[in-house]
Design an enzyme around this catalytic site. Structure first.
Site, short mmCIF file in Angstrom:
data_model
loop_
_atom_site.label_atom_id
_atom_site.label_comp_id
_atom_site.label_asym_id
_atom_site.label_seq_id
_atom_site.Cartn_x
_atom_site.Cartn_y
_atom_site.Cartn_z
N GLY A 11 0.83 -1.20 0.00
CA GLY A 11 0.00 0.00 0.00
C GLY A 11 0.86 1.25 0.00
O GLY A 11 1.84 1.32 0.73
N CYS A 12 0.51 2.20 -0.85
CA CYS A 12 1.20 3.49 -0.88
C CYS A 12 0.17 4.59 -0.62
O CYS A 12 -1.03 4.35 -0.71
CB CYS A 12 1.91 3.71 -2.21
SG CYS A 12 0.80 3.86 -3.64
N PRO A 13 0.62 5.80 -0.28
CA PRO A 13 -0.32 6.86 0.09
C PRO A 13 -1.38 7.16 -0.96
O PRO A 13 -2.55 7.34 -0.62
CB PRO A 13 0.60 8.06 0.30
CG PRO A 13 1.90 7.46 0.74
CD PRO A 13 2.02 6.19 -0.04
#
Length: 480
Positions: A11-13
Site C-alpha cells: 500500500g502506498c499513500p
C-alpha cells in the site's frame, strides 16, 4: 522450496502506482524463487485480493511493503518483514529470501481488552518512530486525496464559466458554475477533517478515527488548516491509545461500553479542549507558512522551482515527493493556485523524460525499456510520476539527478510565467481550467526534453563504452 507459502500486503499513500508495482515485483520474485505468494493490495479503490484468516494461518511468513496502515495486527505471531513500499519494489527477492531463510522477526501486536473493532488501539510497531509517524501521516493523506482531487477539479470546472461565475452578485453568474463550486467546496472542506481522522485511525483504529475527525473539524473551522489537521490527527490517536491503557483492566463484559461510549465521549472531550487551545497558535503558524511561500514564490521563483522540482523527482511518489505535493494541495485550499502549478509540472516531467529519451535515443534502450517509455507518455500526461521508477531503479545515482534537473526546469518556467493550476491532479486532462495552459505545456515539455537529451546522451555514452569494451575483449582473445 515449493512448499513455502508467503502472504503480503502492499500500500502506498496515493494507492495508484507504487501499491501495484510492489505487488508485481513480489509476484515475479516469488515465481523466480519457487515460492507461493498471495498479495493483498491497498489501492485507491480499496482492498483487493484480501487475505483471509486461513491464508494468514497457513503462511510461513508475511511481507508488509506499505507506507500506510494495512492492518498489521492480523499478522500477530507470524514471521514478518515490514518495509516501505519502495523496498517492496526494489528488494522483492531479498524480502522473500529473508522469509525462506527463517530470518524474519515474529510480529507482536499488543492487544488491549477491547472489542474486535478497536482491538489494535494499543498495538506496537516493529518500525522506528520516524517510520511510524510517516506511515500514520500517509494513511491520512491517502484518504484525503480523493476529496482534494474530486473537489478541486469540480471547483476548477466552475472557472470555465468565468472566474466570478459562482458569485450570485456578479454579471457572469451561472447556476451551473455555482453548483459545481459549492459541491467542490464541500469536498474541499472535508480535506482537513479526513486527514486528521485517518491519521488517528492509523494509530488507534476506529475509536481514533472519530476523535481525530472532531479534532480536524475544529482545526479546519478555526483556520489552522493542514498543519492543524496533522496535529489533531496525532493528538486524537494518542489520546485513544492512552485511554486504552488506562481502561484495559475493565471487565471484558464492558468492552462494548468502552467502544461505543467511553472512547468517543472522553476522547472527543479531550481533543476538543486541547484543540480549542491550540487552534489559535496553529492558525498563526499556518498563515505564516502560506505568507512565506507566497513571498518566496514572488521573490525568487528560480530557487523555489529548483526546490520543488528536486523534491518531486527525488523519489517519484515517495515521502519527499509527497511533502511537495501535499503542501501544494494545502495551499490550493487557501486559494493559492501558483504553487500547485509548479508541483504538478515537476511531477509530470520524470515519466515524460524517460518517454522522450526512449523515442529519440531508441537504439540505446532495450525493447522492454522502449515499451515502458511508450506507456510513460500516458502516465506522465496524467500526473503519474511513478512511471519513471523502473528507469531510475537501474541506475539511481545517475538517473535521479537527471530527472531532478528536468523537473526543476519545468517548475522554474511555470513559476516564472505565473501559471495557475486550480486542480490538484489529472495532468493534461485539466488543461481547460489551467490559467496559461499553453505556457504550462511548453514549460513541461522544455523540462522533459532537457532531461530526455541528458539521459539519452548518457545512455549513448554507456552503450559506446560497452561496445568498445567488448571489442577490446574480442581483440584480446584473437591475440591469445
Amino acid at each position: 522450496m515449493t512448499n513455502i507459502k508467503i502472504v503480503a500486503a502492499t500500500g502506498c499513500p496515493t494507492g495508484i502506482a507504487h501499491t501495484f508495482m510492489a505487488e508485481e515485483a513480489l509476484k515475479k520474485a516469488a515465481k523466480k524463487l519457487g515460492v507461493d505468494i498471495k498479495v493483498e493490495t491497498h489501492g485507491q479503490v480499496g482492498v483487493e485480493n484480501e487475505l483471509t484468516k486461513k491464508d494468514i494461518a497457513e503462511a510461513d511468513g508475511v511481507i508488509v511493503a506499505a507506507d500506510k496502515d494495512v492492518y498489521t495486527y492480523r499478522f500477530h505471531g507470524k514471521p514478518t518483514v515490514e518495509v516501505t513500499v519502495a523496498k517492496g519494489i526494489h528488494e522483492a527477492e531479498q524480502l522473500i529470501q529473508t522469509i525462506i531463510d527463517g530470518k524474519a522477526t515474529v510480529f507482536k501486536a499488543k492487544k488491549s481488552n477491547t472489542t474486535e473493532e478497536d482491538e489494535n488501539v494499543s498495538q506496537k510497531s516493529n518500525h522506528s518512530l520516524a517510520h511510524s509517524i510517516y506511515k500514520h501521516l500517509m494513511n491520512g493523506v491517502s484518504h484525503m486525496l480523493p476529496f482534494v482531487v474530486g473537489g478541486g477539479v469540480l471547483i476548477a470546472l466552475s472557472f470555465l464559466f468565468g472566474i466570478h461565475s459562482a458569485e450570485p452578485d456578479h454579471q457572469s453568474y451561472s447556476p451551473i458554475a455555482a453548483t459545481l463550486n459549492d459541491i467542490g467546496g464541500l469536498a474541499f472542506q472535508m480535506m482537513v477533517p479526513i486527514l486528521a481522522a485517518f491519521i488517528a485511525e492509523s494509530i488507534a483504529k476506529r475509536p481514533g478515527m472519530v476523535v481525530g475527525f472532531i479534532g480536524g473539524l475544529i482545526a479546519s473551522n478555526g483556520g489552522a488548516g493542514f498543519l492543524g489537521g496533522i496535529a489533531a490527527g496525532f493528538l486524537g490517536g494518542f489520546i485513544i491509545v492512552v485511554l486504552g491503557k488506562l481502561l484495559e483492566k475493565m471487565p471484558k463484559s464492558l468492552n462494548g461500553l468502552k467502544s461505543i461510549f467511553l472512547y468517543p465521549l472522553i476522547g472527543i472531550l479531550l481533543v476538543g479542549a486541547i484543540m480549542t487551545l491550540l487552534v489559535e497558535p496553529m492558525t498563526t503558524i499556518n498563515e505564516g507558512m502560506i505568507s512565506f511561500l507566497s513571498n518566496f514564490q514572488n521573490a525568487n521563483p528560480i530557487l523555489l522551482g529548483v526546490i520543488v522540482g528536486a523534491m518531486s523527482a527525488f523519489d517519484m511518489g515517495g515521502p519527499v515527493n509527497k511533502a511537495a505535493y501535499v503542501t501544494g494541495t494545502a495551499l490550493l485550499g487557501e486559494g493559492n493556485y501558483y504553487f500547485m502549478a509548479g508541483v504538478s509540472a515537476a511531477c509530470i516531467t520524470p515519466p515524460l523524460i524517460t518517454a522522450f529519451a526512449t523515442l529519440f535515443f531508441k537504439k540505446y534502450f532495450n525493447q522492454a525499456e522502449r515499451n515502458a517509455g511508450g506507456v510513460n507518455f500516458i502516465l506522465g500526461s496524467t500526473h503519474i510520476t511513478e512511471g519513471a521508477i523502473p528507469f531510475a531503479a537501474k541506475n539511481p545515482i545517475v538517473v535521479i539527478p537527471i530527472l531532478m534537473i528536468g523537473s526543476s526546469v519545468s517548475a522554474i518556467l511555470t513559476y516564472m510565467m505565473n501559471i495557475e493550476v486550480p486542480a490538484p491532479h489529472g495532468g493534461f486532462l485539466v488543461l481547460p481550467v489551467v490559467t496559461g495552459a499553453i505556457q504550462w505545456v511548453i514549460a513541461i515539455l522544455a523540462g522533459s526534453l532537457v532531461g530526455a537529451f541528458i539521459y539519452g546522451f548518457y545512455k549513448k555514452r554507456s552503450y559506446l563504452k560497452d561496445q568498445q569494451a567488448k571489442g577490446d575483449e574480442e581483440d584480446g582473445q584473437h591475440i591469445a
